[in-house]
Write an enzyme that holds these catalytic residues in place. Structure first.
Site, short mmCIF file in Angstrom:
data_model
loop_
_atom_site.label_atom_id
_atom_site.label_comp_id
_atom_site.label_asym_id
_atom_site.label_seq_id
_atom_site.Cartn_x
_atom_site.Cartn_y
_atom_site.Cartn_z
N CYS A 21 -0.97 -19.13 11.29
CA CYS A 21 0.11 -18.10 11.16
C CYS A 21 1.32 -18.71 11.55
CB CYS A 21 -0.40 -17.03 11.96
SG CYS A 21 0.93 -15.67 12.17
N ASP B 157 7.29 10.52 4.45
CA ASP B 157 6.50 11.32 4.23
C ASP B 157 7.10 12.75 4.45
OD1 ASP B 157 2.92 11.99 5.87
OD2 ASP B 157 4.05 12.29 3.75
N SER B 158 6.18 13.89 3.96
CA SER B 158 6.76 14.97 3.81
C SER B 158 6.97 16.20 4.87
CB SER B 158 6.19 15.91 2.63
OG SER B 158 4.65 15.60 2.61
N GLY B 159 6.19 15.75 5.99
CA GLY B 159 5.91 16.34 7.29
C GLY B 159 5.09 17.25 7.42
N GLY B 160 4.18 17.89 6.49
CA GLY B 160 3.26 18.53 6.84
C GLY B 160 2.02 18.03 7.62
N PHE B 161 1.55 16.71 7.35
CA PHE B 161 0.64 16.04 8.13
C PHE B 161 0.81 16.04 9.54
CE2 PHE B 161 -2.73 13.04 8.57
CZ PHE B 161 -2.30 12.33 9.35
N GLY C 257 -5.57 12.75 2.41
CA GLY C 257 -6.83 13.63 3.04
C GLY C 257 -8.05 12.51 3.24
N GLN D 200 -5.20 15.77 -3.32
CA GLN D 200 -6.23 16.06 -2.32
C GLN D 200 -7.69 16.40 -2.79
OE1 GLN D 200 -5.64 15.96 0.87
NE2 GLN D 200 -3.47 15.60 1.05
N ASP E 254 -0.18 2.00 3.94
CA ASP E 254 0.53 2.05 5.45
C ASP E 254 -0.41 2.41 6.45
OD1 ASP E 254 0.47 5.30 4.90
OD2 ASP E 254 1.12 4.84 7.03
N CYS F 55 3.11 -17.24 17.05
CA CYS F 55 2.11 -18.13 16.85
C CYS F 55 2.61 -19.57 16.86
CB CYS F 55 1.12 -18.18 15.60
SG CYS F 55 0.39 -16.64 15.79
N CYS G 222 4.31 -17.17 12.37
CA CYS G 222 5.14 -16.50 13.10
C CYS G 222 5.92 -16.83 14.36
CB CYS G 222 4.49 -14.93 13.20
SG CYS G 222 3.36 -14.81 14.69
N ASP H 54 2.72 18.78 1.29
CA ASP H 54 1.13 19.14 1.14
C ASP H 54 0.63 19.40 2.47
OD1 ASP H 54 1.43 16.52 2.20
OD2 ASP H 54 -0.44 15.72 1.72
N HIS I 52 3.47 -10.59 15.28
CA HIS I 52 2.36 -11.43 14.64
C HIS I 52 1.37 -10.31 13.75
CE1 HIS I 52 -1.39 -13.58 14.20
NE2 HIS I 52 -1.85 -12.53 14.38
#
Ligand code: KMB
Ligand code: ZN
Length: 376
Positions: free
Chosen positions: A308, A96-100, A220, A193, A270, A313, A310, A150, A339
């Protein structure tokens, strides 16, 4: 020396309604879509070794400009060979670009046309992020997919505020594109946005396409707006984005949100939920979420989720997981994180197969019905 990496490519192999099955080819490996990208904010997917993250089926992980510029520093990571080598992850990384993160984590931050100035939430040191500095940091990290710098428009915001915020992000997007060091197999994504306003979202999508990006993120959203508002905005903006470029819905979300967005044509997701929930004793199962602190699990010899595969489990009972979380043992968050990430990867694999076979609507309905069934 020319980079021998293949070009960054996105190819669709099937569609089912608005849903798409595709594959990203990057300098650091492929990503089958729709895909969930585990969050590795500070150079680690918390409580997981990278080998174990890969074993869940994840092909790409996320990193964070904000956190890594503050600690250990982008120049230091570059001197050590880049983020992938630093964290021992061999696949692609999206940063990510950092602004958030500045607006959600930093103290004493000021925003102007050039960028944001802020104090570190770690030690109070002063920093400045601009589109140019964000591109430089993501380049130093060796990011496979770089996000444009952004401003995530807060919610709620009136039309005028959302318009001004979006237009600033569009000017920053053009500066990001100009500053980005393009290499074969690497990519720069723009971020749409516009708040919850269809006209602003339309203006933003057009502005980004006029600049030209390798992929388009929808920012956003998942910022506190009602669920149906998010879906309404998605209905309006997703068809405006180029069909031959990946679409990434940032910070989303719960399994039901991901299903709804895949049905609307989103390819990448994500969210901190599977990892953060794993650390707070919450597990995602096919029958809904389970709180392992609940006393009803104290003598339950069954696995968390029979379907599952994993290690959690396969090898451990609910009673043992209940004990670990009650005792505050580290193994509890480790097993539940694994899990939950496996659950998300299995959700995406099921959606990819259903799209390829033209049955995604029925598959989505069956998955949602199972989750609503309530845990045994
Ligand atoms: N909650 C939604 C959300 C989340 C993120 C963070 S997504 C992320 C987190 C960690 C690492 C990589 C990506 C965002 N990032 C940007 N740049 N813009 C947004 O509008 C936005 C909205
Ligand atoms: Zn499991």
């Amino acid at each position: 020396m020319t980079d021998t990496a293949p070009a960054f490519r996105f190819a669709l192999s099937a569609t089912d309604g608005a849903a798409r099955r595709g594959r990203l080819e990057t300098a650091h490996g492929p990503v089958d879509t729709p895909a969930f990208m585990p969050v590795g904010t500070a150079g680690t997917v918390k409580a997981m070794r990278p080998e174990d993250v890969a074993e869940t089926g994840a092909q790409i992980v996320l990193g964070n400009t904000y956190h890594l510029m503050l600690r250990p520093g982008a120049e230091r990571i570059a001197r050590l060979g880049g983020l992938r080598r630093f964290m021992h992850w061999s696949g692609p990384i999206l940063t990510d670009s950092g602004g958030f993160q500045v607006m959600s984590l930093a103290q004493l931050r000021t925003l102007d046309e050039d960028g944001v100035t802020f104090q570190s939430h770690i030690d109070g040191s002063r920093h400045h992020l601009s589109p140019e500095r964000s591109m430089e940091i993501q380049h130093l990290l060796g990011s496979t997919i770089t996000m444009a710098f952004d401003e995530c428009t807060p919610y709620p915001a009136d039309h005028a505020t959302a318009a001004a915020s979006m237009r600033l992000s569009m000017r920053w997007a053009a500066r990001s594109r100009a500053a980005f060091v393009d290499r074969p197999g690497y990519a720069l994504f723009g971020i749409v946005q516009g708040g919850v306003y269809d006209d602003l979202r339309r203006e933003s999508a057009a502005a980004l396409q006029a600049v030209g990006f390798d992929g388009y993120a929808i920012g956003g959203l998942a910022v506190g707006e009602p669920h149906d508002e998010m879906l309404r905005v998605l209905d309006g903006v997703t068809p405006l984005l180029p069909a031959d470029r990946p679409r990434y819905l940032m910070g989303v979300g719960r399994p039901q949100d991901i299903i709804a967005a895949v049905l609307r044509g989103v390819d990448l997701f994500d969210c901190v939920m599977p990892t953060r929930s794993g650390r707070t004793a919450q597990a995602f199962t096919r029958r809904g979420t389970v709180n392992l602190r609940n006393a009803r699990h104290a003598e339950d010899p069954h696995p968390l989720d029979e379907s599952c595969g994993c290690p959690c489990c396969r090898d451990y009972s609910r009673a043992y997981l209940h004990h670990l979380v009650r005792a505050g043992e580290m193994l509890g968050p480790m097993l539940l994180t694994w899990h939950n990430l496996q659950h998300y990867q299995d959700l995406m694999a099921g959606l990819r197969a259903a799209i390829a076979e033209g049955r995604v609507q029925d598959h989505a309905a069956a998955v949602l019905a199972g989750m609503a069934g309530g845990d045994i």
